[in-house]
Design an enzyme around this catalytic site. Structure first.
Site, PDB file in Angstrom:
ATOM      1  N   ALA A  65       0.885  -1.140   0.074  1.00  0.00           N
ATOM      2  CA  ALA A  65      -0.123   0.052  -0.020  1.00  0.00           C
ATOM      3  C   ALA A  65       0.809   1.260  -0.108  1.00  0.00           C
ATOM      4  CB  ALA A  65      -0.869   0.009   1.112  1.00  0.00           C
ATOM      5  N   GLY A 108       0.433  -5.190   0.763  1.00  0.00           N
ATOM      6  CA  GLY A 108      -0.841  -5.243  -0.144  1.00  0.00           C
ATOM      7  C   GLY A 108      -0.605  -5.694  -1.395  1.00  0.00           C
ATOM      8  N   GLU A 111      -0.676  -9.429  -0.862  1.00  0.00           N
ATOM      9  CA  GLU A 111      -2.042  -9.873  -0.578  1.00  0.00           C
ATOM     10  C   GLU A 111      -2.918  -9.988  -1.722  1.00  0.00           C
ATOM     11  OE1 GLU A 111      -1.981  -6.681   2.723  1.00  0.00           O
ATOM     12  OE2 GLU A 111      -2.941  -8.176   3.853  1.00  0.00           O
ATOM     13  N   GLU A 131       4.767  -5.384   6.898  1.00  0.00           N
ATOM     14  CA  GLU A 131       3.944  -4.201   7.507  1.00  0.00           C
ATOM     15  C   GLU A 131       4.506  -4.005   8.984  1.00  0.00           C
ATOM     16  OE1 GLU A 131       2.550  -6.583   5.810  1.00  0.00           O
ATOM     17  OE2 GLU A 131       1.179  -6.031   4.400  1.00  0.00           O
TER      18      GLU A 131
HETATM   19  N1  DAK Z   1       4.331   3.289  -0.857  1.00  0.00           N
HETATM   20  C1  DAK Z   1       4.788   4.415  -1.329  1.00  0.00           C
HETATM   21  N2  DAK Z   1       6.046   4.467  -2.109  1.00  0.00           N
HETATM   22  C2  DAK Z   1       6.899   3.409  -2.145  1.00  0.00           C
HETATM   23  C3  DAK Z   1       6.439   2.300  -1.542  1.00  0.00           C
HETATM   24  C4  DAK Z   1       5.408   2.029  -0.881  1.00  0.00           C
HETATM   25  N3  DAK Z   1       4.790   0.966  -0.302  1.00  0.00           N
HETATM   26  N4  DAK Z   1       7.367   1.370  -1.825  1.00  0.00           N
HETATM   27  C5  DAK Z   1       8.498   1.908  -2.608  1.00  0.00           C
HETATM   28  N5  DAK Z   1       8.187   3.351  -2.809  1.00  0.00           N
HETATM   29  C6  DAK Z   1       8.714   4.492  -3.316  1.00  0.00           C
HETATM   30  C7  DAK Z   1      10.082   4.759  -2.573  1.00  0.00           C
HETATM   31  O1  DAK Z   1       9.359   5.705  -1.670  1.00  0.00           O
HETATM   32  C8  DAK Z   1      10.670   5.341  -3.824  1.00  0.00           C
HETATM   33  O2  DAK Z   1      10.083   6.647  -4.153  1.00  0.00           O
HETATM   34  P1  DAK Z   1      11.210   8.047  -4.375  1.00  0.00           P
HETATM   35  O3  DAK Z   1      11.984   8.146  -2.925  1.00  0.00           O
HETATM   36  O4  DAK Z   1      11.915   7.775  -5.590  1.00  0.00           O
HETATM   37  O5  DAK Z   1      10.216   9.161  -4.518  1.00  0.00           O
HETATM   38  C9  DAK Z   1      10.424   4.497  -4.978  1.00  0.00           C
HETATM   39  O6  DAK Z   1       9.147   4.003  -4.697  1.00  0.00           O
HETATM   40  C10 DAK Z   1      11.589   3.632  -5.115  1.00  0.00           C
HETATM   41  O7  DAK Z   1      11.583   2.884  -3.870  1.00  0.00           O
HETATM   42  P2  DAK Z   1      12.973   2.432  -3.168  1.00  0.00           P
HETATM   43  O8  DAK Z   1      13.985   3.691  -3.557  1.00  0.00           O
HETATM   44  O9  DAK Z   1      12.896   2.261  -2.027  1.00  0.00           O
HETATM   45  O10 DAK Z   1      13.611   1.375  -3.897  1.00  0.00           O
HETATM   46  P3  DAK Z   1      14.507   0.378  -3.439  1.00  0.00           P
HETATM   47  O11 DAK Z   1      14.813  -0.781  -4.610  1.00  0.00           O
HETATM   48  O12 DAK Z   1      15.557   0.660  -2.876  1.00  0.00           O
HETATM   49  O13 DAK Z   1      13.872  -0.701  -2.406  1.00  0.00           O
HETATM   50  C11 DAK Z   1      11.833  -1.871  -1.721  1.00  0.00           C
HETATM   51  C12 DAK Z   1      12.569  -1.515  -2.787  1.00  0.00           C
HETATM   52  C13 DAK Z   1      10.631  -2.415  -2.263  1.00  0.00           C
HETATM   53  C14 DAK Z   1      12.618  -2.874  -0.879  1.00  0.00           C
HETATM   54  C15 DAK Z   1      11.548  -0.536  -0.593  1.00  0.00           C
HETATM   55  O14 DAK Z   1      10.915   0.547  -1.627  1.00  0.00           O
HETATM   56  C16 DAK Z   1      10.467  -0.784   0.347  1.00  0.00           C
HETATM   57  O15 DAK Z   1      10.780  -1.635   1.287  1.00  0.00           O
HETATM   58  N6  DAK Z   1       9.263  -0.465  -0.104  1.00  0.00           N
HETATM   59  C17 DAK Z   1       8.034  -0.572   1.096  1.00  0.00           C
HETATM   60  C18 DAK Z   1       7.813  -1.961   1.088  1.00  0.00           C
HETATM   61  C19 DAK Z   1       6.692  -2.153   2.345  1.00  0.00           C
HETATM   62  O16 DAK Z   1       6.999  -1.767   3.585  1.00  0.00           O
HETATM   63  N7  DAK Z   1       5.592  -2.605   2.098  1.00  0.00           N
HETATM   64  C20 DAK Z   1       4.321  -2.617   2.795  1.00  0.00           C
HETATM   65  C21 DAK Z   1       3.466  -1.266   2.760  1.00  0.00           C
HETATM   66  S1  DAK Z   1       2.205  -1.482   4.070  1.00  0.00           S
HETATM   67  C22 DAK Z   1      -5.234  -1.345   4.909  1.00  0.00           C
HETATM   68  C23 DAK Z   1      -4.878  -2.600   4.492  1.00  0.00           C
HETATM   69  C24 DAK Z   1      -3.795  -2.896   4.174  1.00  0.00           C
HETATM   70  C25 DAK Z   1      -2.708  -2.110   4.081  1.00  0.00           C
HETATM   71  C26 DAK Z   1      -3.094  -0.622   4.340  1.00  0.00           C
HETATM   72  C27 DAK Z   1      -4.417  -0.244   4.597  1.00  0.00           C
HETATM   73  N8  DAK Z   1      -6.779  -1.062   5.286  1.00  0.00           N
HETATM   74  C28 DAK Z   1      -7.648  -2.025   5.154  1.00  0.00           C
HETATM   75  C29 DAK Z   1      -7.008   0.281   5.497  1.00  0.00           C
HETATM   76  C30 DAK Z   1      -1.339  -2.196   3.483  1.00  0.00           C
HETATM   77  C31 DAK Z   1      -0.407  -1.945   3.884  1.00  0.00           C
HETATM   78  C32 DAK Z   1       1.028  -2.252   3.311  1.00  0.00           C
HETATM   79  O17 DAK Z   1       1.088  -2.803   2.207  1.00  0.00           O
END
Ligand code: DAK
Length: 257
Positions: A65, A108, A111, A131
């Site tokens: 997400a 997500g 998921e 998460e």
């Molecule tokens: N959200 C927003 N931006 C993201 C992102 C994300 N999940 N993942 C990556 N980006 C963006 C980065 O911020 C970066 O943007 P800029 O800095 O260039 O502006 C760009 O994509 C490239 O990312 P990186 O520079 O970090 O690239 P790397 O190759 O170094 O790393 C990575 C890739 C995938 C390992 C890293 O980006 C990372 O760890 N990303 C986050 C992964 C994560 O934590 N995912 C889980 C998100 S939480 C809900 C139910 C469920 C959810 C929400 C609400 N409700 C029922 C209301 C779900 C929650 C989630 O999924």
């Protein structure tokens, strides 16, 4: 319909939805969730479509997400807009749907891949429910689907440590059905999708429904459900055609009747 966050196309009898927010690694925002639901609705209504493929880019299926979009939200924001409820369009979709995953399928992203009927991935795929690293937990069904797909030990490991698993581990643990080279991913998935789309639509949809019922019923209820649907198939032209074609040593021509 002009989409902002996805690309939608039709190849033969297969509908393709490509997540398309490359700058954010296809992070799932509100707009994207709504657009996926609209695209699925149109494929559901289109009689020419027999199977759908959900995919992303070579670098990311979806990195979760959109953290930037939700970081400042409060409970009421998520509650009032029922955030990501529209992704249930994937689980409610009655025709077969395949996830083609390359690169990151995190949070997500993992998921919604698991909401599809099966996952074929590239050998660069990385799956995870990270998460917990953000101080939260999976919220689009990850805890429930992952544990059913890979068992308790690995699901707990992934959700509690937040680590990623590679394609080989994902295949070993039963999360994905096949792993292929990145440049062979779409060809392999489209071949599977074409095959499914060419089957009797009735048989494909009833098969999917019956496999899914296994998660909701006891074994004996599930077997009874299967038996009844199997018997009902003998009212269809496609059953007569499929079996006649076998006996006459020709390819079946299914008409979905
Ligand atoms: N959200 C927003 N931006 C993201 C992102 C994300 N999940 N993942 C990556 N980006 C963006 C980065 O911020 C970066 O943007 P800029 O800095 O260039 O502006 C760009 O994509 C490239 O990312 P990186 O520079 O970090 O690239 P790397 O190759 O170094 O790393 C990575 C890739 C995938 C390992 C890293 O980006 C990372 O760890 N990303 C986050 C992964 C994560 O934590 N995912 C889980 C998100 S939480 C809900 C139910 C469920 C959810 C929400 C609400 N409700 C029922 C209301 C779900 C929650 C989630 O999924």
């Amino acid at each position: 319909m002009a989409y902002e966050t996805i690309e939608v196309s039709v190849q033969g009898h297969v509908g393709v939805i490509k997540l398309d927010r490359p700058k954010a690694l296809n992070a799932l925002c509100k707009e994207l969730a709504g657009e996926v639901a609209i695209a699925l609705e149109s494929f559901a209504a289109d009689d020419a479509i027999g199977c759908v493929v959900l995919t992303g880019s070579e670098r990311a299926f979806a990195a979760g997400a959109d953290i930037k979009e939700m970081q400042s939200d409060g409970y009421i924001d998520l509650f009032l807009d029922n955030r990501f409820e529209s992704f249930t369009a994937i689980e409610r979709f009655r025709k077969p749907i395949i996830a083609a995953v390359a690169g990151y399928a995190l949070g997500g992203g993992c998921e919604i891949a698991m909401m599809c009927d099966f996952i074929i991935c590239a050998d660069n795929a990385k799956f995870g429910q990270p998460e917990i690293n953000l101080g939260v937990m999976p919220g689009i069904g990850g805890t429930q689907r992952l544990i059913r797909a890979v068992g308790k030990s690995k699901a707990m490991d992934l959700c509690l440590t937040g680590r990623m698993m590679d394609a080989a581990e994902a295949e070993r643990s039963g999360l994905v059905s096949r792993v292929v080279a990145p440049d062979a991913l779409m060809e392999t998935v489209m071949e599977a999708a074409d095959k499914i789309a060419a089957q009797s639509r009735i048989a494909a949809m009833m098969t999917k429904e019956t496999l899914n019922i296994a998660f909701e019923t006891t074994l004996s209820q599930g077997i009874q459900y299967e038996r009844r649907l199997f018997q009902s198939m003998f009212t269809t032209h496609d059953q007569k055609e499929g079996m006649s074609a076998f006996i006459e040593k020709r390819k079946p021509h299914f008409t979905n009747k």
